[in-house]
Design a protein around this motif. Structure first.
Motif, PDB file in Angstrom:
ATOM      1  N   GLN A 288       0.810  -1.226   0.000  1.00 47.74           N
ATOM      2  CA  GLN A 288       0.000   0.000   0.000  1.00 47.74           C
ATOM      3  C   GLN A 288       0.839   1.270   0.000  1.00 47.74           C
ATOM      4  N   LYS A 289       1.890   1.313   0.812  1.00 48.89           N
ATOM      5  CA  LYS A 289       2.733   2.520   0.868  1.00 48.89           C
ATOM      6  C   LYS A 289       3.404   2.778  -0.478  1.00 48.89           C
ATOM      7  N   ASP A 290       3.937   1.715  -1.065  1.00 50.01           N
ATOM      8  CA  ASP A 290       4.586   1.870  -2.367  1.00 50.01           C
ATOM      9  C   ASP A 290       3.578   2.296  -3.424  1.00 50.01           C
ATOM     10  N   LEU A 291       2.409   1.675  -3.402  1.00 48.38           N
ATOM     11  CA  LEU A 291       1.375   2.021  -4.370  1.00 48.38           C
ATOM     12  C   LEU A 291       0.920   3.469  -4.189  1.00 48.38           C
ATOM     13  N   SER A 292       0.786   3.876  -2.943  1.00 45.89           N
ATOM     14  CA  SER A 292       0.371   5.243  -2.654  1.00 45.89           C
ATOM     15  C   SER A 292       1.380   6.236  -3.235  1.00 45.89           C
ATOM     16  N   ALA A 293       2.659   5.969  -3.039  1.00 49.75           N
ATOM     17  CA  ALA A 293       3.700   6.845  -3.577  1.00 49.75           C
ATOM     18  C   ALA A 293       3.665   6.828  -5.103  1.00 49.75           C
ATOM     19  N   ASN A 294       3.494   5.650  -5.678  1.00 49.61           N
ATOM     20  CA  ASN A 294       3.435   5.546  -7.141  1.00 49.61           C
ATOM     21  C   ASN A 294       2.210   6.269  -7.695  1.00 49.61           C
ATOM     22  N   PHE A 295       1.065   6.081  -7.039  1.00 43.05           N
ATOM     23  CA  PHE A 295      -0.151   6.777  -7.472  1.00 43.05           C
ATOM     24  C   PHE A 295       0.067   8.285  -7.430  1.00 43.05           C
ATOM     25  N   ARG A 296       0.672   8.753  -6.348  1.00 38.06           N
ATOM     26  CA  ARG A 296       0.919  10.185  -6.161  1.00 38.06           C
ATOM     27  C   ARG A 296       1.797  10.722  -7.301  1.00 38.06           C
ATOM     28  N   ASP A 297       2.865   9.993  -7.598  1.00 37.92           N
ATOM     29  CA  ASP A 297       3.777  10.438  -8.664  1.00 37.92           C
ATOM     30  C   ASP A 297       3.098  10.442 -10.028  1.00 37.92           C
ATOM     31  N   VAL A 298       2.349   9.391 -10.312  1.00 41.82           N
ATOM     32  CA  VAL A 298       1.655   9.296 -11.600  1.00 41.82           C
ATOM     33  C   VAL A 298       0.620  10.414 -11.732  1.00 41.82           C
ATOM     34  N   LEU A 299      -0.138  10.669 -10.675  1.00 42.80           N
ATOM     35  CA  LEU A 299      -1.138  11.737 -10.712  1.00 42.80           C
ATOM     36  C   LEU A 299      -0.481  13.102 -10.917  1.00 42.80           C
ATOM     37  N   ALA A 300       0.569  13.370 -10.177  1.00 43.54           N
ATOM     38  CA  ALA A 300       1.256  14.667 -10.285  1.00 43.54           C
ATOM     39  C   ALA A 300       1.834  14.846 -11.682  1.00 43.54           C
ATOM     40  N   GLN A 301       2.451  13.794 -12.210  1.00 43.73           N
ATOM     41  CA  GLN A 301       3.041  13.869 -13.546  1.00 43.73           C
ATOM     42  C   GLN A 301       1.960  14.085 -14.608  1.00 43.73           C
ATOM     43  N   GLY A 302       0.859  13.370 -14.483  1.00 38.15           N
ATOM     44  CA  GLY A 302      -0.238  13.531 -15.439  1.00 38.15           C
ATOM     45  C   GLY A 302      -0.823  14.930 -15.410  1.00 38.15           C
ATOM     46  N   LEU A 303      -0.981  15.494 -14.226  1.00 33.60           N
ATOM     47  CA  LEU A 303      -1.524  16.839 -14.107  1.00 33.60           C
ATOM     48  C   LEU A 303      -0.573  17.888 -14.676  1.00 33.60           C
ATOM     49  N   ARG A 304       0.729  17.679 -14.493  1.00 30.54           N
ATOM     50  CA  ARG A 304       1.706  18.622 -15.058  1.00 30.54           C
ATOM     51  C   ARG A 304       1.629  18.625 -16.582  1.00 30.54           C
ATOM     52  N   ARG A 305       1.413  17.459 -17.182  1.00 28.73           N
ATOM     53  CA  ARG A 305       1.325  17.367 -18.637  1.00 28.73           C
ATOM     54  C   ARG A 305       0.081  18.058 -19.189  1.00 28.73           C
ATOM     55  N   LEU A 306      -0.942  18.216 -18.389  1.00 32.39           N
ATOM     56  CA  LEU A 306      -2.172  18.849 -18.854  1.00 32.39           C
ATOM     57  C   LEU A 306      -2.020  20.350 -19.052  1.00 32.39           C
ATOM     58  N   GLU A 307      -0.940  20.932 -18.519  1.00 33.29           N
ATOM     59  CA  GLU A 307      -0.692  22.374 -18.629  1.00 33.29           C
ATOM     60  C   GLU A 307      -1.887  23.185 -18.140  1.00 33.29           C
ATOM     61  N   LEU A 308      -2.375  22.847 -16.963  1.00 27.26           N
ATOM     62  CA  LEU A 308      -3.506  23.547 -16.373  1.00 27.26           C
ATOM     63  C   LEU A 308      -3.068  24.895 -15.818  1.00 27.26           C
ATOM     64  N   VAL A 309      -4.002  25.812 -15.727  1.00 29.84           N
ATOM     65  CA  VAL A 309      -3.711  27.109 -15.113  1.00 29.84           C
ATOM     66  C   VAL A 309      -4.363  27.152 -13.739  1.00 29.84           C
ATOM     67  N   THR A 310      -3.848  28.032 -12.919  1.00 31.53           N
ATOM     68  CA  THR A 310      -4.446  28.185 -11.595  1.00 31.53           C
ATOM     69  C   THR A 310      -5.753  28.961 -11.723  1.00 31.53           C
ATOM     70  N   ARG A 311      -6.565  28.875 -10.695  1.00 27.16           N
ATOM     71  CA  ARG A 311      -7.832  29.618 -10.682  1.00 27.16           C
ATOM     72  C   ARG A 311      -7.543  31.116 -10.757  1.00 27.16           C
ATOM     73  N   GLU A 312      -6.501  31.553 -10.069  1.00 21.88           N
ATOM     74  CA  GLU A 312      -6.134  32.979 -10.074  1.00 21.88           C
ATOM     75  C   GLU A 312      -5.773  33.437 -11.490  1.00 21.88           C
ATOM     76  N   GLU A 313      -4.972  32.637 -12.203  1.00 21.70           N
ATOM     77  CA  GLU A 313      -4.614  32.991 -13.578  1.00 21.70           C
ATOM     78  C   GLU A 313      -5.855  33.045 -14.471  1.00 21.70           C
ATOM     79  N   PHE A 314      -6.752  32.086 -14.279  1.00 24.01           N
ATOM     80  CA  PHE A 314      -7.983  32.050 -15.057  1.00 24.01           C
ATOM     81  C   PHE A 314      -8.824  33.293 -14.789  1.00 24.01           C
TER      82      PHE A 314
END
Length: 85
Positions: free
Chosen positions: A26-52
């Motif tokens: 579970q700990k390893d999976l949690s860390a892997n999930f966290r990394d995959v989610l963060a990496q995927g979100l960075r690729r989306l090139e999202l803007v912050t609410r403030e920038e929007f």
């Protein structure tokens, strides 16, 4: 963009869905999930609410200025047209 805390919560939730027999992983999976989610979100090139919000306000001001200019041009065209007649 999503806060780090949000990503951590999602990763923990995903890890909690792992069957009990794999609890050690579970700990390893949690860390892997966290990394995959963060990496995927960075690729989306999202803007912050403030920038929007800043861009939305800028667009609204620009739209108002364009409307003003369109009205002024129409008035000037009407005056020019009346002088031609």
């Amino acid at each position: 963009m999503m806060e780090r805390l949000d990503i951590d919560q999602i990763a923990l939730r995903l890890a909690s869905l792992v069957p009990p027999g794999l609890a050690d992983a579970q700990k390893d999976l949690s860390a892997n999930f966290r990394d995959v989610l963060a990496q995927g979100l960075r690729r989306l090139e999202l803007v912050t609410r403030e920038e929007f919000d800043v861009q939305s306000q800028l667009l609204a001001r620009t739209r108002a200025k364009v409307d003003e200019l369109e009205k002024r041009v129409a008035e000037l065209e009407a005056v020019a047209h009346s002088r031609e007649s």
